[in-house]
Design an enzyme around this catalytic site. Structure first.
Site, PDB file in Angstrom:
ATOM      1  N   GLY A  11     -10.214  -6.172 -52.661  1.00 50.53           N
ATOM      2  CA  GLY A  11     -11.182  -6.025 -51.563  1.00 50.53           C
ATOM      3  C   GLY A  11     -11.924  -4.715 -51.702  1.00 50.53           C
ATOM      4  O   GLY A  11     -12.334  -4.091 -50.724  1.00 50.53           O
ATOM      5  N   ASN A 105      -4.962 -17.246 -46.327  1.00 50.45           N
ATOM      6  CA  ASN A 105      -4.381 -16.057 -46.948  1.00 50.45           C
ATOM      7  C   ASN A 105      -3.185 -16.404 -47.819  1.00 50.45           C
ATOM      8  O   ASN A 105      -2.924 -15.733 -48.814  1.00 50.45           O
ATOM      9  CB  ASN A 105      -4.038 -15.023 -45.879  1.00 50.45           C
ATOM     10  N   ASN A 131      -4.735  -8.416 -43.511  1.00 52.52           N
ATOM     11  CA  ASN A 131      -4.004  -9.135 -42.448  1.00 52.52           C
ATOM     12  C   ASN A 131      -3.932 -10.638 -42.682  1.00 52.52           C
ATOM     13  O   ASN A 131      -4.831 -11.207 -43.278  1.00 52.52           O
ATOM     14  CB  ASN A 131      -4.696  -8.861 -41.104  1.00 52.52           C
ATOM     15  N   ASP A 159      -0.107   1.973 -37.400  1.00 50.63           N
ATOM     16  CA  ASP A 159       0.551   1.911 -36.092  1.00 50.63           C
ATOM     17  C   ASP A 159       1.346   3.199 -35.865  1.00 50.63           C
ATOM     18  O   ASP A 159       1.338   3.768 -34.765  1.00 50.63           O
ATOM     19  CB  ASP A 159       1.497   0.697 -36.031  1.00 50.63           C
ATOM     20  N   HIS A 187       2.778  -5.800 -38.053  1.00 50.70           N
ATOM     21  CA  HIS A 187       1.523  -5.099 -37.785  1.00 50.70           C
ATOM     22  C   HIS A 187       0.653  -6.018 -36.930  1.00 50.70           C
ATOM     23  O   HIS A 187      -0.137  -6.797 -37.442  1.00 50.70           O
ATOM     24  CB  HIS A 187       0.790  -4.715 -39.071  1.00 50.70           C
TER      25      HIS A 187
HETATM   26  N1  LIG Z   1      -2.465  -3.352 -41.945  1.00 45.71           N
HETATM   27  C1  LIG Z   1      -3.334  -2.645 -41.242  1.00 45.71           C
HETATM   28  O1  LIG Z   1      -2.941  -1.687 -40.566  1.00 45.71           O
HETATM   29  C2  LIG Z   1      -4.810  -2.979 -41.237  1.00 45.71           C
HETATM   30  C3  LIG Z   1      -5.283  -4.084 -41.893  1.00 45.71           C
HETATM   31  N2  LIG Z   1      -6.631  -4.363 -41.900  1.00 45.71           N
HETATM   32  C4  LIG Z   1      -7.044  -5.556 -42.658  1.00 45.71           C
HETATM   33  O2  LIG Z   1      -7.542  -5.150 -43.938  1.00 45.71           O
HETATM   34  C5  LIG Z   1      -8.364  -6.161 -44.470  1.00 45.71           C
HETATM   35  C6  LIG Z   1      -9.642  -5.596 -45.063  1.00 45.71           C
HETATM   36  O3  LIG Z   1     -10.425  -4.986 -44.062  1.00 45.71           O
HETATM   37  P1  LIG Z   1     -11.924  -4.504 -44.357  1.00 45.71           P
HETATM   38  O4  LIG Z   1     -11.992  -3.714 -45.597  1.00 45.71           O
HETATM   39  O5  LIG Z   1     -12.404  -3.906 -43.101  1.00 45.71           O
HETATM   40  O6  LIG Z   1     -12.631  -5.909 -44.575  1.00 45.71           O
HETATM   41  P2  LIG Z   1     -14.021  -6.219 -45.315  1.00 45.71           P
HETATM   42  O7  LIG Z   1     -14.377  -7.599 -44.906  1.00 45.71           O
HETATM   43  O8  LIG Z   1     -14.987  -5.104 -45.108  1.00 45.71           O
HETATM   44  O9  LIG Z   1     -13.627  -6.210 -46.850  1.00 45.71           O
HETATM   45  C7  LIG Z   1     -12.763  -7.145 -47.406  1.00 45.71           C
HETATM   46  C8  LIG Z   1     -13.115  -7.274 -48.870  1.00 45.71           C
HETATM   47  O10 LIG Z   1     -12.142  -8.118 -49.461  1.00 45.71           O
HETATM   48  C9  LIG Z   1     -12.792  -8.997 -50.327  1.00 45.71           C
HETATM   49  N3  LIG Z   1     -11.952 -10.162 -50.553  1.00 45.71           N
HETATM   50  C10 LIG Z   1     -11.756 -11.242 -49.769  1.00 45.71           C
HETATM   51  N4  LIG Z   1     -10.922 -12.097 -50.351  1.00 45.71           N
HETATM   52  C11 LIG Z   1     -10.569 -11.547 -51.529  1.00 45.71           C
HETATM   53  C12 LIG Z   1      -9.731 -11.966 -52.598  1.00 45.71           C
HETATM   54  N5  LIG Z   1      -9.120 -13.151 -52.578  1.00 45.71           N
HETATM   55  N6  LIG Z   1      -9.581 -11.145 -53.657  1.00 45.71           N
HETATM   56  C13 LIG Z   1     -10.218  -9.970 -53.703  1.00 45.71           C
HETATM   57  N7  LIG Z   1     -11.051  -9.524 -52.746  1.00 45.71           N
HETATM   58  C14 LIG Z   1     -11.209 -10.306 -51.664  1.00 45.71           C
HETATM   59  C15 LIG Z   1     -14.132  -9.288 -49.642  1.00 45.71           C
HETATM   60  O11 LIG Z   1     -15.089  -9.785 -50.542  1.00 45.71           O
HETATM   61  C16 LIG Z   1     -14.479  -7.914 -49.105  1.00 45.71           C
HETATM   62  O12 LIG Z   1     -15.199  -7.151 -50.049  1.00 45.71           O
HETATM   63  C17 LIG Z   1      -8.583  -7.153 -43.318  1.00 45.71           C
HETATM   64  O13 LIG Z   1      -7.689  -8.229 -43.494  1.00 45.71           O
HETATM   65  C18 LIG Z   1      -8.192  -6.347 -42.092  1.00 45.71           C
HETATM   66  O14 LIG Z   1      -7.798  -7.170 -41.032  1.00 45.71           O
HETATM   67  C19 LIG Z   1      -7.521  -3.540 -41.297  1.00 45.71           C
HETATM   68  C20 LIG Z   1      -7.102  -2.431 -40.618  1.00 45.71           C
HETATM   69  C21 LIG Z   1      -5.714  -2.092 -40.515  1.00 45.71           C
HETATM   70  O1  LIG Z   2      -7.433  -5.821 -36.032  1.00 49.32           O
HETATM   71  C1  LIG Z   2      -7.894  -5.706 -37.188  1.00 49.32           C
HETATM   72  O2  LIG Z   2      -8.501  -6.585 -37.829  1.00 49.32           O
HETATM   73  C2  LIG Z   2      -7.698  -4.399 -37.890  1.00 49.32           C
HETATM   74  C3  LIG Z   2      -6.307  -3.957 -37.766  1.00 49.32           C
HETATM   75  O3  LIG Z   2      -5.393  -4.573 -38.234  1.00 49.32           O
HETATM   76  C4  LIG Z   2      -6.041  -2.740 -37.006  1.00 49.32           C
HETATM   77  O4  LIG Z   2      -6.985  -1.995 -36.702  1.00 49.32           O
HETATM   78  O5  LIG Z   2      -4.884  -2.511 -36.686  1.00 49.32           O
END
Ligand SMILES: NC(=O)C1=CN([C@@H]2O[C@H](COP(=O)(O)OP(=O)(O)OC[C@H]3O[C@@H](n4cnc5c(N)ncnc54)[C@H](O)[C@@H]3O)[C@@H](O)[C@H]2O)C=CC1
Ligand SMILES: O=C([O-])CC(=O)C(=O)O
Length: 326
Positions: A11, A105, A131, A159, A187
């Site tokens: 990503g 996913n 996620n 978190d 999470h």
């Molecule tokens: N665990 C945590 O604490 C957190 C998790 N997240 C999660 O992180 C993830 C990414 O967030 P963002 O960067 O904001 O999203 P984004 O949508 O800006 O970027 C995601 C990227 O992943 C790529 N992508 C999608 N499927 C893919 C695959 N199969 N292989 C490779 N690349 C792929 C997309 O093309 C995009 O460039 C989301 O699932 C979000 O919910 C976000 C914040 C906190």
């Molecule tokens: O809610 C979302 O997609 C992003 C996330 O996981 C967080 O901010 O904890």
């Protein structure tokens, strides 16, 4: 000069990627003396955007950036990597049910788990950010039977950091003075941030705050719904803070947490009443490239209830994708 370490980021063209890659390349994750080769994975339609990010990485002239590989093929992305940050995931689109999201996913993380299994360094450290992070990490772990399950982790550090800063604000003490915070479970808004063991300058945080109603009605909902609050305010989900938490997680895992408790989602060993194998947030201490779960903590009735609730959600997620594994 140390030999470069290969680090995969999936990503990579996304918003977390944009906050993450520059800090990895500047040495904030693996140390200011550790060159890195970035392996950047994204979907075919994101390759042009990814090229742009790589141009900017070049333009930073980072002394520690020893190379970059851009690809849409997980088998290329994970070749010989020692660290893999699985950030890319399928976001929930309009009208998509939770079950469909898990399914979509499931397809991504089975493929990536297998590619890690086939190509990554045998001691690769995997952090799943995308996620639903815990369940995606579980799927990747199950899809990589030749790798040690303990090398698959999910990100609870955001978190943890969110909880630290809420406690700092409540007590008026510096974030850095807080020790022994734990976050249990998934999470998701069901996570259980637990400051019963926490101390500030040797004093009990629970005693300092002395407000169970605040804990239940303000602190836990604030931390649990922080992601939603950020989306509401910013129109986009947390990215810089998520990237920062990913850096913290890997930094501490590789370089040690200096005796401090940090939270990682790791496969359960059956302790704390969490069935073995469940990818569950627990307090750990990191040393010599290994994490060690903090053991023997007392779980009171309120905590048991919270820990079981977040466990039930994880079991439900797992049940929805269990068919992927026969
Ligand atoms: N665990 C945590 O604490 C957190 C998790 N997240 C999660 O992180 C993830 C990414 O967030 P963002 O960067 O904001 O999203 P984004 O949508 O800006 O970027 C995601 C990227 O992943 C790529 N992508 C999608 N499927 C893919 C695959 N199969 N292989 C490779 N690349 C792929 C997309 O093309 C995009 O460039 C989301 O699932 C979000 O919910 C976000 C914040 C906190
Ligand atoms: O809610 C979302 O997609 C992003 C996330 O996981 C967080 O901010 O904890």
């Amino acid at each position: 000069m140390k030999a470069p370490v290969r680090v995969a980021v999936t990503g990579a063209a996304g918003q977390i990627g944009y906050s993450l890659l520059f800090r990895i390349a500047s040495g904030e994750m693996l140390g200011k003396d550790q060159p890195v080769i970035l392996h950047l994975l994204d979907l075919p339609q994101a390759q042009t955007a990814l090229k742009g990010v790589m141009m900017e990485l070049e333009d930073c002239a980072f002394p520690l950036l020893a190379g970059m590989v851009a690809t849409d093929d997980p088998n290329v992305a994970f070749k010989d990597v020692k660290v893999a940050l699985l950030v890319g995931a399928r976001p929930r689109s309009k009208g998509m049910e939770r079950k469909d999201l898990l399914e979509a996913n499931g397809a991504i993380f089975t493929v990536q788990g297998k590619a890690l299994n086939d190509h990554a360094a045998r001691d690769v450290k995997v952090l799943v950010v995308g996620n639903p992070a815990n369940t995606n990490a579980w799927i990747a772990m199950k899809s990589a039977p030749d790798l040690d399950p303990k090398n698959f982790t999910a990100m609870l550090r955001l978190d943890h950091n969110r909880a630290l800063s809420q406690i700092a604000a409540k007590t008026g003490k510096p974030v850095a003075s807080i020790e022994k915070l734990a976050v249990w479970g998934n999470h998701s808004p069901t996570m259980y941030a637990d400051y019963r063991f926490a101390t500030i300058d040797g004093q009990s945080v629970k005693t300092l705050i002395n407000d169970d109603v605040w804990n239940r009605d303000v602190f836990l909902p604030t931390v649990g719904k922080r992601g939603a609050a950020i989306i509401e305010a910013r129109g986009l989900s947390s990215a810089a803070s998520a990237a920062n938490a990913a850096i913290d997680h890997i930094h501490d895992w590789v370089l040690g947490s200096n005796g401090k408790w940090v939270t990682m989602g790791i496969p359960s060993d059956g302790s704390y009443g969490i069935p073995e194998g469940v990818m569950y947030g627990v307090p750990v201490v990191c040393e010599n490239g290994e994490y060690k779960r903090v053991e023997g903590l007392e779980i009171d009735a309120f905590s048991r209830e919270r820990m079981d609730l977040t466990l039930a959600e994880l079991e439900e997620e797992r049940a929805a994708i269990a068919h992927l594994f026969g």
